[in-house]
Design a protein around this motif. Structure first.
Motif, PDB file in Angstrom:
ATOM      1  N   LYS B  34     -46.808   0.947  -5.598  1.00 58.85           N
ATOM      2  CA  LYS B  34     -45.474   1.606  -6.092  1.00 58.85           C
ATOM      3  C   LYS B  34     -45.082   1.549  -7.444  1.00 58.85           C
ATOM      4  O   LYS B  34     -45.550   0.593  -8.145  1.00 58.85           O
ATOM      5  CB  LYS B  34     -44.666   0.545  -5.245  1.00 58.85           C
ATOM      6  N   PHE B  35     -44.010   2.267  -7.772  1.00 54.52           N
ATOM      7  CA  PHE B  35     -43.483   2.272  -9.144  1.00 54.52           C
ATOM      8  C   PHE B  35     -42.354   1.463  -9.174  1.00 54.52           C
ATOM      9  O   PHE B  35     -41.183   1.410  -8.288  1.00 54.52           O
ATOM     10  CB  PHE B  35     -42.949   3.598  -9.278  1.00 54.52           C
ATOM     11  N   GLY B  36     -42.201   0.151  -9.982  1.00 54.07           N
ATOM     12  CA  GLY B  36     -41.166  -0.437 -10.011  1.00 54.07           C
ATOM     13  C   GLY B  36     -40.557  -0.647 -11.206  1.00 54.07           C
ATOM     14  O   GLY B  36     -38.894  -0.569 -11.411  1.00 54.07           O
ATOM     15  N   CYS B  37     -41.254  -0.642 -12.615  1.00 54.19           N
ATOM     16  CA  CYS B  37     -40.606  -0.766 -13.671  1.00 54.19           C
ATOM     17  C   CYS B  37     -41.158  -0.175 -14.955  1.00 54.19           C
ATOM     18  O   CYS B  37     -40.550   0.274 -15.751  1.00 54.19           O
ATOM     19  CB  CYS B  37     -40.692  -2.367 -14.209  1.00 54.19           C
ATOM     20  N   GLY B  38     -42.740   0.401 -14.755  1.00 55.82           N
ATOM     21  CA  GLY B  38     -43.382   0.983 -15.721  1.00 55.82           C
ATOM     22  C   GLY B  38     -43.685   0.169 -16.987  1.00 55.82           C
ATOM     23  O   GLY B  38     -44.279   0.604 -17.905  1.00 55.82           O
ATOM     24  N   ILE B  39     -43.283  -1.295 -17.091  1.00 56.31           N
ATOM     25  CA  ILE B  39     -43.795  -1.814 -18.014  1.00 56.31           C
ATOM     26  C   ILE B  39     -44.432  -3.400 -17.719  1.00 56.31           C
ATOM     27  O   ILE B  39     -44.663  -4.275 -18.370  1.00 56.31           O
ATOM     28  CB  ILE B  39     -42.580  -2.226 -18.895  1.00 56.31           C
ATOM     29  N   GLN B  41     -44.015  -5.623 -15.199  1.00 57.86           N
ATOM     30  CA  GLN B  41     -43.012  -6.477 -15.464  1.00 57.86           C
ATOM     31  C   GLN B  41     -42.959  -7.129 -13.787  1.00 57.86           C
ATOM     32  O   GLN B  41     -42.735  -8.400 -13.625  1.00 57.86           O
ATOM     33  CB  GLN B  41     -41.736  -6.420 -16.098  1.00 57.86           C
ATOM     34  N   CYS B  42     -43.030  -6.151 -12.854  1.00 62.67           N
ATOM     35  CA  CYS B  42     -42.785  -6.465 -11.628  1.00 62.67           C
ATOM     36  C   CYS B  42     -43.964  -6.875 -10.636  1.00 62.67           C
ATOM     37  O   CYS B  42     -43.569  -7.118  -9.536  1.00 62.67           O
ATOM     38  CB  CYS B  42     -41.795  -5.459 -11.076  1.00 62.67           C
ATOM     39  N   ALA B  44     -45.290  -4.329  -8.703  1.00 61.13           N
ATOM     40  CA  ALA B  44     -45.167  -3.406  -7.546  1.00 61.13           C
ATOM     41  C   ALA B  44     -46.133  -2.534  -7.516  1.00 61.13           C
ATOM     42  O   ALA B  44     -46.833  -2.004  -6.667  1.00 61.13           O
ATOM     43  CB  ALA B  44     -43.813  -2.733  -7.443  1.00 61.13           C
ATOM     44  N   TYR B  98     -40.937  -2.964  -0.267  1.00 65.43           N
ATOM     45  CA  TYR B  98     -41.253  -2.294  -1.323  1.00 65.43           C
ATOM     46  C   TYR B  98     -42.251  -2.713  -2.151  1.00 65.43           C
ATOM     47  O   TYR B  98     -43.298  -2.301  -2.775  1.00 65.43           O
ATOM     48  CB  TYR B  98     -40.200  -1.808  -1.966  1.00 65.43           C
ATOM     49  N   CYS B  99     -42.076  -4.210  -2.384  1.00 65.25           N
ATOM     50  CA  CYS B  99     -43.105  -5.144  -3.368  1.00 65.25           C
ATOM     51  C   CYS B  99     -44.379  -5.369  -2.840  1.00 65.25           C
ATOM     52  O   CYS B  99     -45.197  -5.954  -3.470  1.00 65.25           O
ATOM     53  CB  CYS B  99     -42.446  -6.085  -3.928  1.00 65.25           C
ATOM     54  N   ALA B 101     -47.020  -4.135  -1.072  1.00 61.26           N
ATOM     55  CA  ALA B 101     -48.442  -3.705  -1.397  1.00 61.26           C
ATOM     56  C   ALA B 101     -49.053  -4.527  -2.523  1.00 61.26           C
ATOM     57  O   ALA B 101     -50.172  -4.858  -2.703  1.00 61.26           O
ATOM     58  CB  ALA B 101     -48.296  -2.123  -1.628  1.00 61.26           C
ATOM     59  N   TYR B 130     -42.606  -9.436  -8.396  1.00 65.62           N
ATOM     60  CA  TYR B 130     -41.095  -9.633  -8.336  1.00 65.62           C
ATOM     61  C   TYR B 130     -40.906  -9.247  -6.551  1.00 65.62           C
ATOM     62  O   TYR B 130     -41.679  -8.426  -6.081  1.00 65.62           O
ATOM     63  CB  TYR B 130     -40.409  -8.782  -9.069  1.00 65.62           C
ATOM     64  N   ARG B 132     -37.277  -8.808  -4.636  1.00 64.04           N
ATOM     65  CA  ARG B 132     -35.990  -8.614  -4.833  1.00 64.04           C
ATOM     66  C   ARG B 132     -35.504  -9.441  -3.439  1.00 64.04           C
ATOM     67  O   ARG B 132     -34.197  -9.953  -3.379  1.00 64.04           O
ATOM     68  CB  ARG B 132     -35.532  -7.459  -4.953  1.00 64.04           C
TER      69      ARG B 132
END
Lengths: 757, 166
Positions: B34-39, B41-42, B44, B98-99, B101, B130, B132
Motif C-alpha cells: 500500500k501507498f501511505g506517504c511516499g517518504i 514514514q508510515c 504501509a 489498510y496498514c 499488509a 503506523y 490510524r
C-alpha cells in the motif's frame, strides 16, 4: 405537578402514535422500499427478496450492508442482524456494500440532529426520533457516520431477515400443502419436521420473490439469539490479512489510466501560473486538465501510472493567485473578536448564571481559557477514486461514507441524470468522517471526461490529502465557575467558540444552514451533568477553509474543555475529580456506574500514584454511549512522559458484538491520544503548513499504552461505539499530565509544553 | 528490469527511478502493498527484499536488479495463511485493514530474524508502521501468538465474559 402531568399525557399520545406508526413503517420500508436497487437488474441472476437479502441461483445468500466498512466491523454486525433471523451462518454468506440507493437512508443519524437529548428517554423524545425517521426517508440520505449504523439497522435488518425467512417458509408451505407455522428453518433450508423433509432457500427463492412478502413478523427475542451478542470472526478480516485488492485505491482494469490532483491552498483560490508544458514533457503524461468545485480550483494530471502523475504534479510548479495572508495571527484575532462580542447560540441555560456571577466575590470565581487546533483526518488510504464515463454513463469506484451524495454531486458536476451515475463503494482505508464528502469522487469524474471511456484512477499524494482536508475546527473555550464555600459549583458558564461545521457543510452542498449547530456544543452543553446554574453558548468564527466531521465531531474539543475544567474545579475545591462528577450526575445511573467502574479498574486514588506517576480521569456521553476513562502516565529521568495504561468503562446498552465494540473503543482512544499528544494543523500565508506524516504525525507502536476496556449494560437504549472512545482520551491525558507535573496545560497538542517518550 | 517477485520471475520496462511500490501496484498489478506517504514514514508499503524489510515507496526499482521480493501476496501457501497471517486472524487484528499488509510484512521480517522477540524488540521492529485505527495492542498480541509466546485463548474470543449487566 399539574404542569408536569399535562405534558406527560400529551406526549404519551405523540409517542404512542409514533411508535405505532414506526412499527408499521419499518415493515413497510423493508418490503416496499422507495426503490429496490436490485429489481429488474438484467445482468443479475439473483433474486432480490428485499433490499437487504439476495439469494443466488447457486444458493449463495448475500446480505447487503448499506453502510461503509471503514474498520468499525459494520459488515459483520449488520450481516449478523440478518443472519440471526434468516438462520444462516455468518461464514456461509457473502456480504456486499450494495449500490447507492435511497432505500438505505440512515434514520438514526438524522435523529441525532433532533432537539432531543439522547439521555432523555421520555415519550416526547421518542416522538421526535420517530419523526426524524420519516424525514430521513424523504431525504434519502445514505450516510455512514454519527456512530449510528448499528442503531439504525437494528430493527430493520432483523425484520428484513425475518421477513425473508417467513416468506421462504410460506413458499415451502404452499408446495407441501402444510401450515407455515409448522415449519422451521436451519442452515439455509426450510424444514418440515413432520416429513421429515427439507428444501434449500435457493430452490424457493424465485417463487418466494413473486409472493406478497410476509410482514406481520416481530424479530426474535434476544434470549433466542445464537449469533448476536457474541464475538464473531469478522467477515472482512481474511481479505485484509491476505492483502486482497478490496480498497478504492486497488481498483484495476486491463486498460486504464492513472491520475492525481493539485488543488489550490484554499477554496476559491485559482492558479496564477502553472507550467503545463513541463508536466506534459514527462514521458507517460497524457493530459493536464483544469478542475473546479466548491472545494477548490486546480488541476488534474492524467498519466500512465501513479508515480508519473505525482512527478507531473510537481513539475506544474503552480503559483496561486492568492492574496490571502491568513495565518495564526488572523485566527487568534477571530477568536478574540468572537469572545469580545459574546453572544452566539445558547445551547443550555439552566438557572440564572448572570445573577450568580454578579453576586460573587472575585475569590470565588475560577476562570480558564482553553484552545485546540485544526486537525486533519489522516486516513491511511489517501483520498482516491476511479471513474469511467462511457456512453453517457458514469461509474465511480471509491471508498466513501455517503454514496447518495457522491452520486448526486458527480452527476450534477457532469450534467448527467442521477440514474446515469453508479457508485460502487469499496472498502475504506479509514474514514473518520473524511469520506463523508465528495471532492475526491468529483475530481475523478471530471478527469474521466477526458479519457474517452477509459477508466482513470485518481490517487492523491499524502501532501495533497493533508492540505485539502475538511478539518476538525479549531476551537477555544472561555470557562468560569463560581464555587461555594463547601466546594459545590454554584454556577458554570462556558463560551465555546469555533466555526460551524454545519454551516461549512451546508455551504458545500449549496444549502443554507438552519437552526443551531448542535456540534458546536456537544460534549459540553448536552452532557448529563446537572447543575443549578449552567450556561453554554457558542460564539461563531469565520474561517477561510472547510471544516467537517472528524471522529466524534464537537465532542472531540468540547469534552476536552468540559472535562479539564471540571478537573480544575475539583482541584481548586479540594474535591476528588471522580466524586465531583458523581455528584453532578444524579439521575443518570449508567454514567455514574461507568465512572465508579473505571475508578475500581484503575484503583483510583484521586490522581496521585506515587513519584513520577499519575492518573487523569475524564467522562463523556456521546452518540448515546457513556464512557469514562483513566489514563496513567509516568516520567523518566529525562522528564519524558510515557502513557502507560488506559482504563475505559463504557455503556452502550445492548452489545451486539463484544470484541468489535472493545476494538472500536480502544481504537477511538488511540485516535484521541494521538491528537492530544502531537497533532495540529496550522495556517501560514493562506495555506496549511503541514504536509506529510513527518509534520503531521500520529501515535506509534512504542507510544501506545496498554488498554483495558470494560463494558456494562445499564442503558436501556443503544449507543454507538465508533466515536465515543475518542472524546474522553484527550482530557484524561491532559488531567494526568497536570497531576504528574503540577502544571495545567490548556492548549493542545500537549507536546508544545511537555515531551513524550 | 528483471527481478523475482514472490518466487516468480518478473520482467518489465520502466523508468529505473520508479519506486518499487508503484512497479508492484501499477505495473505488476499486485495491490496488497500500500501507498501511505511516499517518504518512508508510515510503513504501509513494507515488503521484503532479499529477506530484509524495506519501504518500497522510496526504493527505486533500478536498484533491485535480480533481487528477490516478497510481498503480502507471497506469504500464504495455497489456501494456507502464513503463521503470522493466521495469528492476525486469531487475534482479529485489522480494523480498516489498510496498514495491515505492511504490519504483517514487518512482523514476518522480525520473526524470521528473531523467532522469540522480547516486548522491546517487537516495539523496535514495529514502530515504523503506523496504524490510524489504533490496532497496536492487537498487533502486539498477534506477534506474541505467532512467536509461540502467547498460547491462551485469543483476545477476540475471550471478551464476552465480562459484560456487566448491572
Amino acid at each position: 405537578m399539574g404542569k408536569l402531568g399535562t405534558i406527560t399525557r400529551r406526549t404519551l399520545l405523540v409517542g404512542t402514535a409514533a411508535i405505532g406508526a414506526g412499527v408499521a413503517f419499518v415493515a413497510w420500508r423493508v418490503n416496499q422500499p422507495l426503490e429496490n436497487p436490485f429489481r429488474g437488474n438484467p445482468d443479475s441472476g439473483d433474486t432480490a427478496l428485499n433490499p437487504f437479502v439476495l439469494i443466488a441461483e447457486d444458493g449463495t445468500v448475500t446480505i447487503v450492508v448499506p453502510r461503509a466498512e471503514m474498520g468499525q466491523g459494520v459488515t459483520t454486525t449488520l450481516a449478523a442482524l440478518v443472519a440471526e433471523e434468516l438462520d444462516v451462518g455468518l461464514s456461509d454468506i457473502a456480504v456486499i456494500h450494495g449500490p447507492a440507493s435511497s432505500a438505505y437512508y440512515n434514520a438514526a443519524l438524522i435523529t441525532s440532529a433532533m432537539p432531543v437529548e439522547p439521555w432523555d428517554d421520555g415519550m416526547m423524545a421518542d416522538g421526535f426520533r420517530q419523526f426524524a425517521g420519516i424525514v430521513g426517508k424523504v431525504m434519502g440520505m445514505q450516510l455512514t457516520g454519527g456512530s449510528t449504523s448499528t442503531r439504525d439497522a437494528f430493527d430493520r435488518m432483523r425484520i428484513a431477515g425475518a421477513c425473508a425467512r417467513e416468506t421462504l417458509k410460506a413458499t415451502a408451505a404452499e408446495v407441501w400443502n402444510v401450515d407455515r407455522s409448522t415449519l422451521q428453518t436451519r442452515n439455509g433450508s426450510v424444514i418440515d419436521p413432520s416429513g421429515p423433509r427439507s428444501v434449500r432457500y435457493a430452490e424457493l427463492a424465485s417463487a418466494a420473490a413473486l409472493r406478497e412478502p410476509i410482514t406481520d413478523i416481530e424479530p426474535r427475542d434476544p434470549s433466542e439469539w445464537t449469533i448476536l451478542g457474541r464475538s464473531q470472526h469478522r467477515v472482512d478480516v481474511p481479505a485484509k490479512v491476505r492483502g486482497a485488492p478490496i480498497f478504492g485505491v486497488d481498483m484495476a482494469f486491463d486498460e486504464m489510466l492513472y491520475g492525481t490532483v493539485a488543488m489550490g491552498p484554499l477554496p476559491g483560490v485559482k492558479a496564477k501560473k502553472a507550467d503545463r508544458n513541463a508536466a506534459l514533457a514527462i514521458p507517460g503524461v497524457r493530459a493536464v486538465v483544469p478542475l473546479s468545485s466548491v472545494y477548490g480550483e486546480g488541476f488534474g494530471v492524467i498519466a500512465d501510472n501513479t508515480w508519473t502523475a505525482f512527478k507531473a504534479r510537481e513539475a506544474l510548479a503552480i503559483e496561486w493567485e492568492s492574496e490571502e495572508s491568513y495565518g495564526e495571527t488572523e485566527l487568534n484575532a477571530a477568536f478574540d473578536e468572537a469572545f469580545d462580542a459574546g453572544g452566539g447560540d445558547v445551547h443550555r441555560d439552566d438557572g440564572d448564571v448572570d445573577s450568580i456571577f454578579s453576586e460573587a466575590a472575585e475569590d470565588d470565581i475560577l476562570a480558564a481559557d482553553y484552545a485546540v487546533p485544526l486537525l486533519a483526518h489522516a486516513t491511511m488510504e489517501p483520498m482516491n477514486a476511479t471513474a469511467r464515463l462511457k456512453d453517457g454513463k458514469l461509474d465511480i469506484w471509491c471508498g466513501n461514507q455517503a454514496p447518495t451524495l457522491v452520486r448526486r454531486f458527480c452527476a450534477e458536476g457532469l450534467g448527467l441524470d442521477e440514474e446515469d451515475c453508479r457508485v460502487h463503494t469499496m472498502m475504506l482505508g479509514g474514514g473518520f468522517g473524511r469520506r463523508a464528502e465528495f471532492d475526491f469522487a468529483l475530481y475523478a469524474a471530471q478527469m474521466a471526461e477526458r479519457t474517452d471511456g477509459i477508466p482513470v484512477k485518481v490517487t492523491w499524494c499524502r501532501e495533497e490529502d493533508t492540505r485539502h482536508d475538511l478539518y476538525r475546527p479549531p476551537a477555544r473555550a472561555r470557562c468560569r465557575a463560581r464555587l461555594d464555600g463547601d466546594g459545590a459549583i454554584a454556577a458554570l458558564d462556558m463560551q465555546l467558540a469555533s466555526p460551524s461545521i454545519l454551516g461549512s457543510l451546508m455551504g458545500r452542498m449549496g444549502m443554507s444552514a438552519f437552526g443551531q449547530d448542535a456540534t458546536m456544543s456537544e460534549g459540553a452543553g448536552n452532557q448529563p451533568y446537572r447543575l443549578e446554574n449552567f450556561r453554554v453558548s457558542t460564539p461563531e468564527i469565520d474561517l477561510p477553509l472547510n471544516v467537517g466531521f472528524w471522529r466524534s465531531v464537537g465532542n472531540s474539543n468540547n469534552a476536552f474543555f468540559m472535562e479539564c475544567f471540571l478537573d480544575e474545579i475539583a482541584r481548586s475545591a479540594d474535591r476528588d475529580p471522580l466524586e465531583l462528577r458523581l455528584s453532578l450526575l444524579d439521575g443518570f445511573e449508567p454514567a455514574k456506574a461507568v465512572l465508579r467502574k473505571v475508578g475500581e479498574m484503575a484503583n483510583w486514588q484521586g490522581g496521585s500514584v506515587g513519584p513520577n506517576r499519575a492518573q487523569g480521569l475524564a467522562f463523556c456521553f456521546s452518540f448515546n454511549t457513556s464512557v469514562a476513562q483513566i489514563v496513567e502516565v509516568s516520567r523518566d529521568d529525562d522528564e519524558r512522559i510515557s502513557i502507560d495504561k488506559v482504563w475505559c468503562a463504557a455503556d452502550c446498552g445492548l452489545v451486539l458484538d463484544p470484541a468489535i465494540v472493545r476494538a472500536q473503543l480502544s481504537g477511538g482512544i488511540v485516535f484521541g491520544l494521538s491528537s492530544a499528544m502531537m497533532q495540529e494543523i496550522t495556517l501560514k500565508d493562506g495555506a496549511v503548513e503541514q504536509g506529510n506524516f513527518d509534520t503531521y504525525p500520529m501515535m506509534r507502536y512504542h507510544q501506545c499504552p496498554s488498554i483495558e476496556v470494560s463494558l456494562s449494560r445499564r442503558q436501556t437504549f443503544m449507543g454507538g461505539v465508533g466515536e465515543p472512545g475518542t472524546p474522553p482520551a484527550a482530557p484524561a491525558l491532559a488531567n494526568a499530565v497536570a497531576a504528574l507535573t503540577g502544571e495545567r496545560v490548556r492548549t493542545l497538542p500537549l507536546n508544545k509544553a511537555v515531551t513524550f517518550a | 528490469m528483471k527481478l523475482t517477485v514472490n518466487g516468480q520471475p518478473a520482467q518489465f520496462d520502466v523508468d529505473p527511478e520508479m519506486p518499487l511500490l508503484w512497479a508492484l501496484r501499477d505495473v505488476l498489478g499486485l495491490m496488497g502493498t500500500k501507498f501511505g506517504c511516499g517518504i518512508a514514514q508510515c510503513g504501509a508499503c513494507t515488503v521484503m527484499v532479499d529477506g530484509m524489510p524495506r519501504r518500497s515507496c522510496v526504493t527505486p526499482v533500478g536498484s533491485l536488479e535480480d533481487a528477490s521480493i516478497t510481498t503480502i501476496e507471497g506469504l500464504a501457501v495455497g489456501d494456507r495463511p502464513h503463521p503470522v497471517q493466521q495469528a492476525w486472524i486469531d487475534e482479529q487484528v485489522p480494523q480498516c485493514g489498510y496498514c495491515q499488509a505492511g504490519q504483517i510484512m514487518s512482523a514476518v521480517a522480525l520473526l524470521e530474524e528473531n523467532p522469540e522477540p522480547s516486548e522491546e524488540e517487537i516495539a523496535r521492529a514495529m514502530t515504523g508502521n503506523y496504524c490510524r485505527c489504533g490496532t497496536y495492542p492487537a498487533i502486539r498480541a498477534a506477534i506474541l501468538r505467532a512467536s509461540g509466546q502467547e498460547t491462551g485463548p485469543p483476545a477476540a474470543n475471550a471478551s464476552e465474559r465480562t459484560i456487566d449487566r448491572g
